[in-house]
Design a protein around this motif. Structure first.
Motif, PDB file in Angstrom:
ATOM      1  N   SER A   2       0.700  -1.278  -0.421  1.00 23.13           N
ATOM      2  CA  SER A   2       0.272   0.357   0.056  1.00 23.13           C
ATOM      3  C   SER A   2       0.764   1.530  -0.147  1.00 23.13           C
ATOM      4  O   SER A   2       1.351   1.606   0.879  1.00 23.13           O
ATOM      5  N   ASP A   3       0.336   2.205  -0.586  1.00 24.95           N
ATOM      6  CA  ASP A   3       1.443   3.758  -0.820  1.00 24.95           C
ATOM      7  C   ASP A   3       0.122   4.152  -0.135  1.00 24.95           C
ATOM      8  O   ASP A   3       1.063   5.461   0.456  1.00 24.95           O
ATOM      9  N   ARG A   4      -0.673   4.064   0.306  1.00 22.44           N
ATOM     10  CA  ARG A   4      -1.623   5.372   1.131  1.00 22.44           C
ATOM     11  C   ARG A   4      -2.438   4.515   1.300  1.00 22.44           C
ATOM     12  O   ARG A   4      -2.818   2.952   1.165  1.00 22.44           O
ATOM     13  N   PHE A   5      -2.922   5.067   2.968  1.00 21.40           N
ATOM     14  CA  PHE A   5      -4.023   4.204   3.217  1.00 21.40           C
ATOM     15  C   PHE A   5      -4.408   5.039   4.678  1.00 21.40           C
ATOM     16  O   PHE A   5      -3.766   6.331   4.664  1.00 21.40           O
ATOM     17  N   ARG A  13       0.282   8.394   3.271  1.00 24.93           N
ATOM     18  CA  ARG A  13       1.234   8.168   2.354  1.00 24.93           C
ATOM     19  C   ARG A  13       2.272   7.788   2.218  1.00 24.93           C
ATOM     20  O   ARG A  13       2.854   8.081   3.463  1.00 24.93           O
ATOM     21  N   ARG A  14       3.462   7.284   0.985  1.00 26.02           N
ATOM     22  CA  ARG A  14       3.907   7.054   0.613  1.00 26.02           C
ATOM     23  C   ARG A  14       4.805   8.262   1.227  1.00 26.02           C
ATOM     24  O   ARG A  14       5.117   9.586   0.581  1.00 26.02           O
ATOM     25  N   GLN A  15       5.950   8.367   1.812  1.00 24.69           N
ATOM     26  CA  GLN A  15       7.143   9.226   1.933  1.00 24.69           C
ATOM     27  C   GLN A  15       8.278   9.968   1.134  1.00 24.69           C
ATOM     28  O   GLN A  15       8.176   8.770   0.240  1.00 24.69           O
ATOM     29  N   SER A  58      15.235  -0.581   0.274  1.00 22.07           N
ATOM     30  CA  SER A  58      13.731  -1.263  -0.244  1.00 22.07           C
ATOM     31  C   SER A  58      13.571  -2.544   0.205  1.00 22.07           C
ATOM     32  O   SER A  58      12.720  -3.066  -0.020  1.00 22.07           O
ATOM     33  N   ASP A  59      13.606  -2.419   1.185  1.00 22.89           N
ATOM     34  CA  ASP A  59      13.360  -3.721   2.855  1.00 22.89           C
ATOM     35  C   ASP A  59      12.945  -2.920   3.687  1.00 22.89           C
ATOM     36  O   ASP A  59      12.043  -2.863   4.805  1.00 22.89           O
ATOM     37  N   TRP A  60      12.466  -1.796   3.833  1.00 25.02           N
ATOM     38  CA  TRP A  60      12.027  -0.950   4.838  1.00 25.02           C
ATOM     39  C   TRP A  60      10.976   0.092   4.004  1.00 25.02           C
ATOM     40  O   TRP A  60      11.466   0.932   3.493  1.00 25.02           O
ATOM     41  N   ARG A  61       9.399  -0.253   4.759  1.00 26.93           N
ATOM     42  CA  ARG A  61       8.667   0.839   3.588  1.00 26.93           C
ATOM     43  C   ARG A  61       8.581   1.448   4.536  1.00 26.93           C
ATOM     44  O   ARG A  61       8.484   1.694   5.740  1.00 26.93           O
ATOM     45  N   GLY A  62       8.436   3.267   4.142  1.00 30.93           N
ATOM     46  CA  GLY A  62       7.859   4.473   4.808  1.00 30.93           C
ATOM     47  C   GLY A  62       6.980   5.353   4.504  1.00 30.93           C
ATOM     48  O   GLY A  62       6.428   4.958   2.763  1.00 30.93           O
ATOM     49  N   LEU A 115      -1.136  -7.350  10.004  1.00 30.20           N
ATOM     50  CA  LEU A 115      -1.578  -8.159  10.102  1.00 30.20           C
ATOM     51  C   LEU A 115      -3.287  -8.482   9.746  1.00 30.20           C
ATOM     52  O   LEU A 115      -2.789  -9.821   9.385  1.00 30.20           O
ATOM     53  N   ILE A 116      -3.797  -7.607   9.037  1.00 33.12           N
ATOM     54  CA  ILE A 116      -4.741  -8.152   8.699  1.00 33.12           C
ATOM     55  C   ILE A 116      -5.106  -8.015   7.111  1.00 33.12           C
ATOM     56  O   ILE A 116      -5.701  -9.168   6.265  1.00 33.12           O
ATOM     57  N   GLU A 117      -4.746  -6.758   6.242  1.00 35.21           N
ATOM     58  CA  GLU A 117      -4.542  -7.227   5.292  1.00 35.21           C
ATOM     59  C   GLU A 117      -3.609  -7.835   4.374  1.00 35.21           C
ATOM     60  O   GLU A 117      -3.466  -8.665   3.194  1.00 35.21           O
ATOM     61  N   GLU A 118      -2.236  -7.792   4.974  1.00 35.53           N
ATOM     62  CA  GLU A 118      -1.016  -8.104   4.088  1.00 35.53           C
ATOM     63  C   GLU A 118      -0.839  -9.701   5.128  1.00 35.53           C
ATOM     64  O   GLU A 118       0.205 -10.417   4.083  1.00 35.53           O
TER      65      GLU A 118
END
Length: 174
Positions: A2-5, A13-15, A58-62, A115-118
């Motif tokens: 998810s880029d945005r939730f 949103r995506r940093q 690439s191993d950390w989403r912000g 935990l729920i969506e992914e």
């Protein structure tokens, strides 16, 4: 991914490197940065350089936390995969938004995503033992204190222990 939730009051949103000016409020705050992995930033250029490095990982989403209807970043959320199904999280909120339930709302929504969506099996967090606010937040969200790693981090405030917190999918939103 998810880029945005969103949550009730917030949008995540995506940093972006363009968030540097807004996030400098947090990254330059000596009190807020006490338990962060780096010292307070001296200027916006340092925050921009920090974001350049972290946005490219690439191993950390912000994500940047914003109020709904206002795209200015007021904090950050991060999630990094430690091994298959296990995610470590981190978060920061600009001081002027403390005490309003915003960190709780943002981290709760991140936990829903992971935990729920992914369908990740476990989320963990690593905190300084003296970071009372962060430790209280994790405990209130249902995390279990799983251990203490002595002398784990060499930080700008010296060698520090780490508290390891964990939350399993089955424990979330019971």
């Amino acid at each position: 991914m998810s880029d945005r939730f969103e949550s009730e009051r917030l949008a995540m949103r995506r940093q972006s490197v363009d968030d540097a000016e807004a996030l400098f409020d947090a990254y330059s705050d000596a009190g807020l940065m006490t338990y962060w992995s780096s010292a307070p930033h001296r200027d916006v250029a340092e925050t921009r350089a920090y974001l350049v490095t972290h946005v490219a990982q690439s191993d950390w989403r912000g994500w940047s936390i914003t109020l709904k209807g206002d795209d200015r970043a007021i904090g950050t959320l991060g999630a990094g995969e430690r091994r298959n199904g296990v995610i470590e999280i981190g978060y920061m909120l600009t001081r002027r938004y403390w005490g309003q339930g915003i960190a709780r709302e943002a981290v709760s929504r991140l936990l829903d995503l992971l935990l729920i969506e992914e369908q990740r099996r476990r989320v963990m967090a690593d905190t300084d033992p003296d970071n009372a606010a962060s430790n209280a937040l994790l405990k209130s969200l249902g995390f279990s204190l799983e251990g203490r790693l002595r002398g784990e981090w060499d930080t700008h405030i010296g060698i520090r222990d780490s508290l390891i917190w964990g939350l399993l999918r089955a424990e979330w939103r019971q």
